[in-house]
Write a protein that holds these residues in place. Sequence first.
Motif, PDB file in Angstrom:
ATOM      1  N   PHE A 159       0.836  -1.198   0.000  1.00 20.34           N
ATOM      2  CA  PHE A 159       0.000   0.000   0.000  1.00 20.34           C
ATOM      3  C   PHE A 159       0.874   1.252   0.000  1.00 20.34           C
ATOM      4  CE2 PHE A 159      -2.344  -3.351   2.164  1.00 20.34           C
ATOM      5  CZ  PHE A 159      -3.576  -3.308   1.515  1.00 20.34           C
ATOM      6  N   PRO A 160       0.437   2.315  -0.683  1.00 23.70           N
ATOM      7  CA  PRO A 160       1.175   3.581  -0.590  1.00 23.70           C
ATOM      8  C   PRO A 160       0.971   4.220   0.774  1.00 23.70           C
ATOM      9  CG  PRO A 160      -0.824   3.870  -1.882  1.00 23.70           C
ATOM     10  CD  PRO A 160      -0.713   2.403  -1.606  1.00 23.70           C
ATOM     11  N   ILE A 161       1.995   4.914   1.265  1.00 25.29           N
ATOM     12  CA  ILE A 161       1.860   5.642   2.533  1.00 25.29           C
ATOM     13  C   ILE A 161       0.885   6.799   2.354  1.00 25.29           C
ATOM     14  CG2 ILE A 161       3.094   6.925   4.326  1.00 25.29           C
ATOM     15  CD1 ILE A 161       3.943   4.012   4.196  1.00 25.29           C
ATOM     16  N   THR A 162       1.086   7.526   1.288  1.00 19.93           N
ATOM     17  CA  THR A 162       0.191   8.609   0.896  1.00 19.93           C
ATOM     18  C   THR A 162       0.419   8.855  -0.587  1.00 19.93           C
ATOM     19  OG1 THR A 162      -0.535  10.867   1.392  1.00 19.93           O
ATOM     20  CG2 THR A 162       1.821  10.468   1.381  1.00 19.93           C
ATOM     21  N   GLN A 163      -0.485   9.569  -1.211  1.00 22.02           N
ATOM     22  CA  GLN A 163      -0.360   9.790  -2.651  1.00 22.02           C
ATOM     23  C   GLN A 163       0.736  10.794  -2.990  1.00 22.02           C
ATOM     24  OE1 GLN A 163      -1.900   7.945  -4.964  1.00 22.02           O
ATOM     25  NE2 GLN A 163      -2.683   6.795  -3.192  1.00 22.02           N
ATOM     26  N   LYS A 164       0.986  11.749  -2.088  1.00 20.73           N
ATOM     27  CA  LYS A 164       1.950  12.798  -2.428  1.00 20.73           C
ATOM     28  C   LYS A 164       2.583  13.355  -1.166  1.00 20.73           C
ATOM     29  CE  LYS A 164       2.369  17.134  -5.015  1.00 20.73           C
ATOM     30  NZ  LYS A 164       1.659  18.128  -5.857  1.00 20.73           N
ATOM     31  N   PRO A 165       3.893  13.208  -0.997  1.00 14.83           N
ATOM     32  CA  PRO A 165       4.560  13.810   0.165  1.00 14.83           C
ATOM     33  C   PRO A 165       4.716  15.319  -0.011  1.00 14.83           C
ATOM     34  CG  PRO A 165       6.177  12.774  -1.263  1.00 14.83           C
ATOM     35  CD  PRO A 165       4.835  12.458  -1.855  1.00 14.83           C
ATOM     36  N   THR A 166       4.921  15.998   1.104  1.00 12.63           N
ATOM     37  CA  THR A 166       5.285  17.409   1.037  1.00 12.63           C
ATOM     38  C   THR A 166       6.800  17.514   0.877  1.00 12.63           C
ATOM     39  OG1 THR A 166       5.527  17.586   3.433  1.00 12.63           O
ATOM     40  CG2 THR A 166       3.344  18.030   2.499  1.00 12.63           C
ATOM     41  N   VAL A 167       7.253  18.638   0.299  1.00  9.10           N
ATOM     42  CA  VAL A 167       8.675  18.783  -0.027  1.00  9.10           C
ATOM     43  C   VAL A 167       9.174  20.155   0.402  1.00  9.10           C
ATOM     44  CG1 VAL A 167      10.405  18.814  -1.867  1.00  9.10           C
ATOM     45  CG2 VAL A 167       8.501  17.204  -1.988  1.00  9.10           C
ATOM     46  N   LYS A 168      10.389  20.170   0.926  1.00  8.44           N
ATOM     47  CA  LYS A 168      11.099  21.403   1.242  1.00  8.44           C
ATOM     48  C   LYS A 168      12.512  21.274   0.683  1.00  8.44           C
ATOM     49  CE  LYS A 168      10.603  23.081   5.367  1.00  8.44           C
ATOM     50  NZ  LYS A 168      10.711  23.218   6.844  1.00  8.44           N
ATOM     51  N   VAL A 169      13.029  22.340   0.093  1.00  4.25           N
ATOM     52  CA  VAL A 169      14.361  22.331  -0.499  1.00  4.25           C
ATOM     53  C   VAL A 169      15.308  23.135   0.375  1.00  4.25           C
ATOM     54  CG1 VAL A 169      15.748  22.881  -2.546  1.00  4.25           C
ATOM     55  CG2 VAL A 169      13.363  22.136  -2.813  1.00  4.25           C
ATOM     56  N   GLU A 218      19.731  19.588   0.136  1.00  7.14           N
ATOM     57  CA  GLU A 218      18.817  18.561   0.610  1.00  7.14           C
ATOM     58  C   GLU A 218      17.398  18.788   0.106  1.00  7.14           C
ATOM     59  OE1 GLU A 218      20.902  17.588   4.960  1.00  7.14           O
ATOM     60  OE2 GLU A 218      18.992  18.686   4.877  1.00  7.14           O
ATOM     61  N   LEU A 219      16.669  17.692   0.023  1.00  7.15           N
ATOM     62  CA  LEU A 219      15.227  17.716  -0.184  1.00  7.15           C
ATOM     63  C   LEU A 219      14.587  17.026   1.014  1.00  7.15           C
ATOM     64  CD1 LEU A 219      15.192  16.605  -3.912  1.00  7.15           C
ATOM     65  CD2 LEU A 219      14.312  18.780  -3.098  1.00  7.15           C
ATOM     66  N   HIS A 220      13.730  17.726   1.737  1.00 14.58           N
ATOM     67  CA  HIS A 220      13.037  17.152   2.876  1.00 14.58           C
ATOM     68  C   HIS A 220      11.653  16.705   2.407  1.00 14.58           C
ATOM     69  CE1 HIS A 220      15.588  19.436   6.109  1.00 14.58           C
ATOM     70  NE2 HIS A 220      16.315  18.949   5.126  1.00 14.58           N
ATOM     71  N   GLN A 221      11.402  15.394   2.467  1.00 11.71           N
ATOM     72  CA  GLN A 221      10.118  14.846   2.049  1.00 11.71           C
ATOM     73  C   GLN A 221       9.390  14.287   3.268  1.00 11.71           C
ATOM     74  OE1 GLN A 221      12.106  12.048  -0.736  1.00 11.71           O
ATOM     75  NE2 GLN A 221      10.589  12.719  -2.234  1.00 11.71           N
ATOM     76  N   THR A 222       8.090  14.536   3.348  1.00 13.08           N
ATOM     77  CA  THR A 222       7.269  14.005   4.429  1.00 13.08           C
ATOM     78  C   THR A 222       6.023  13.350   3.835  1.00 13.08           C
ATOM     79  OG1 THR A 222       8.020  15.736   5.947  1.00 13.08           O
ATOM     80  CG2 THR A 222       6.036  14.512   6.562  1.00 13.08           C
TER      81      THR A 222
END
Length: 1000
Positions: A645-655, A663-667
């Motif tokens: 199963f996917p955790i979620t459809q779309k993570p949030t991103v910070k550069v 870095e890329l911070h993905q949640t």
Amino acid sequence: MWSAVVLVLCLAFGYGSANPACNPGKEGMLNVHLVCHTHDDVGWLKTVDQYFYGANNSIQQAGVQYILDSVVQSLKEDSSRKFIYVESAFFFRWWDEQTDEVKADVKSLVEKGQLEFIGGGWSMNDEAAAHYNAIIDQMTVGLRKLNDTFGEIARPTVAWQIDPFGHAREQASLFAQMGFNGLFFGRLDHDDKDTRIANKTMEMVWQASQDLGKAAWLFTGVLPNGYGPPPGFCFDVLCQDQPFMDDPRLHDYNVDQKVTDFVKAAEAQSAQYASNHIIMTMGEDFNYQSANRWYKNLDKLIRYVNARQENGSKVNVFYSTPSCYLESLHNSNLTWPTKSDDFFPYASGNHSYWTGYFTSRPALKRHVRSTNAFLQAVKQVSALLGLGVDPRVEHLKEVMGVLQHHDAVSGTAKQHVTDDYTLRLDQGVTQSFAAITEAYSKLHSDTSEDQATVFCPLLNVSSCAVSETSSSFLVTVYNPLAKPRDHIVRVPVPAGVAYKVTDYKGDAVTVQLVPLPESLLAMPGRSSNAKFDLAFVASAIPPLGFLQFHVQRSSSRRILAQQMSTVYVPKASQEIMVKGGNVAVEMDPDTSLLSGVGVITENGIKMNKVNQTFLWYAGVIGNNSAEEWRSSGAYIFRPNATAPFPITQKPTVKVVEGPVVNELHQTWRDWVSQVVILYPGQPLLTLQWLVGPIPISDGVGKEVVSRVIWSNVTTDKTFYTDSNGRETLKRVLDYRPTWQLRNHEPVAGNYYPVTARLLLDDGKDFKAAVLNDRAQGGTSLGDGHMELMVHRRLLHDDAFGVGESLNETAYGQGLVARGKHYIVHSDFATSECDFGCLHRTVGEDVLLPPIISFTPTTTTRHSWRESHTAKWSGTKASVPWNVHLLTLEPLGETTILVRLEHQYQANESSFSVPATVSLQDLLADWEIVSAQETTLAANLLKDDDQRYEWKVEGTENEQGGETERRENRIKPSLSSFSVTLNPMEIKTFILEEVWLLEPS
């Protein structure tokens, strides 16, 4: 005592050490070797201490001290009786409590061949999650202590891995290099076992290396009944089988029936094996607490079974040992089948694939791996700076030996036992901190309290009291590699503070303040003021040496603004590309997932399409009443569907961008996040993941994986995994090389242990590897797929003994695990470092990262360089790039143990060529005056290594090879001390009579 004449004659003819204590059996008979043994887990359901003393018996009736007490007494009563013992950790704890009289009795039993040590490592190590570096260390601790205590006569010559859950090819290779003649184990896939029984191939010669030839051949036997006795013949206090009742006046007289049953069992077993000798293991877990019960019944079994020979019976039974049994097989002069792959994965039934433990307890697995790195460093510093054998370090070696046990690093012990393991690691490391501090102090002219060295064990969560609170401090970066390296140092610091960093030359160092991920700041149990990492480059850290940096706070707002990273949140549908050195990554604007990894060239960016995300499998919930109702648990991985199963459809991103790191911070959710890291000058991509607390409010256990998919690659169901961190093995989806697989679990049945790396190769121009910082389960379920399981939290037991679900918690919540994956790609290669070079070099860096310590100081950066040694190396010259210094440790005040290994396989790289190292150049402040080459565990001189030769199917069977094995050996009379290593070769040396020069 053995006859010296017989021993010399047998060695002269190449037959190994013939043992007059062995019963040779009878010609024309079925000879049954009874092997009396106990299997004593060094922690599992109870802690090590509880098992030894027999405490906490409400969990399990087991007390190791009583086993050894009882066995020694029973052996003394009858000289025909024999017993084998395996776990050195338990034996030496018992030995240290004995009187001189008992010790003399034990030595006599060993000399007469009644008590024999088998295996001999500190523990019976796991073979999936244990790294070869730690395996070699733990075997060395046990084997050398046996040798020091009893001499050569007690040296184990047979490996005994009866309980690990699958068997690694590299493990067999290591045993062969340690001088073992054979290996016996109890567990293999149920279909594989059925095939071998039908073909009478339960015993074979394992050709355990692609590169080392006969030096890695090892006779290997599968035991018939796991490691227990045949049904009806367990006579332990823990068993329910009927004893021999041999008084004819009794109504329950049963001798005739017992003998008949035993003869049938022996003949049935004989039909599965190739020779007229068979082995019967008479023992089980923690058996022989009352040894008299066993021996009294086995004495009768031997007497009554052999009495039937007068009536024509062809069954001959006697007390024996694995080494005696192996000698009989060797003397039979048969031709044996071979095996060149491994015994993973192990399935005990159609729905019971023991592939979950490859990942179980990821925090413990990381703790073990990081402690191994620290142990190597502290041993090196102790040797280089003349500390000699330090009890604190010796204790840590023994702790690490315990943690290699197949219910420790495997993650398959009860929670309270795992907590005890963790405490032992923490205590061992903390004690050894003082050893490095003492060593460092020898290098500084200032001996004030200002020299206190502090280690921060919580750097993995960016927490360190010294760096967070001190206005001025020193950072010492020790390099445990025998070659120079660059490293990005990351120091936890509070918000709103600038820093001035000065190197050993007095020059200012470029720094960057990198904001910590929000998920890390919110991690349960994290108690830290740090909101940033202070990042800077430590360039050209000397081999086996350190660089020291002076760090001072600054109140300058201008400097703070310059050091702050640039941080932004991409707009919706905004294309994102981040560059670092010659590597670039791009994110899909619609999914916010990694979509491309490329290399920056003079002609632009060559981008490879790739997707990376996190998914989870739901563990099957069953009642374990039958195979089809098996639950996923600590041992077993059993998802309830083939598609996760996917955790979620779309993570949030910070550069996050800056001069030191991008870095890329993905949640994905509050329990799954990742930092994609690009360091300038490093041809790799780092993925730092954080998973947990895994939610279970829905009543479903979850097994979380990171999956990388190279979109345009065809890999034809083929991928590669390492074996204990060394050689790689080819894996093919739904296939086994030596038997027909009937896979009822299409996901779990294709999972393999990934100790260090998972690789893909399309056979053309594409190669990629994912390297990990701890052991994990992994697979490739489709073209271009690379999948590693990072964490698992389950709500049901799988009914294989541990008796509780794998539901780890901390701080009142589910356990959080944090770790790293490293991606390298063939496009990252250069003319100086091809793909083979890339993944081997990165693997060496991951295995032995720099050891960072801190020193609060009031010394200014100007006067610091006058009172401190800010740059130091303990070696005269670096080793070649294809050589790894595996071991450097003191054995005494003037004796050092050194292992050098060629870390490339043949044809893997342009570095897959012989390499030469000068032992004299390894140590800057010591002069080597003699050297002796030994076998891998350093308990036998190489020239005395006389292993059995075996005839095998499909090859010419010369009794040769000894000349080849003795090439390139150091002789004490030589003055050059030059060592040549071929691909995958490890050479071990004891450097004797070394003496310290004036400090350079």
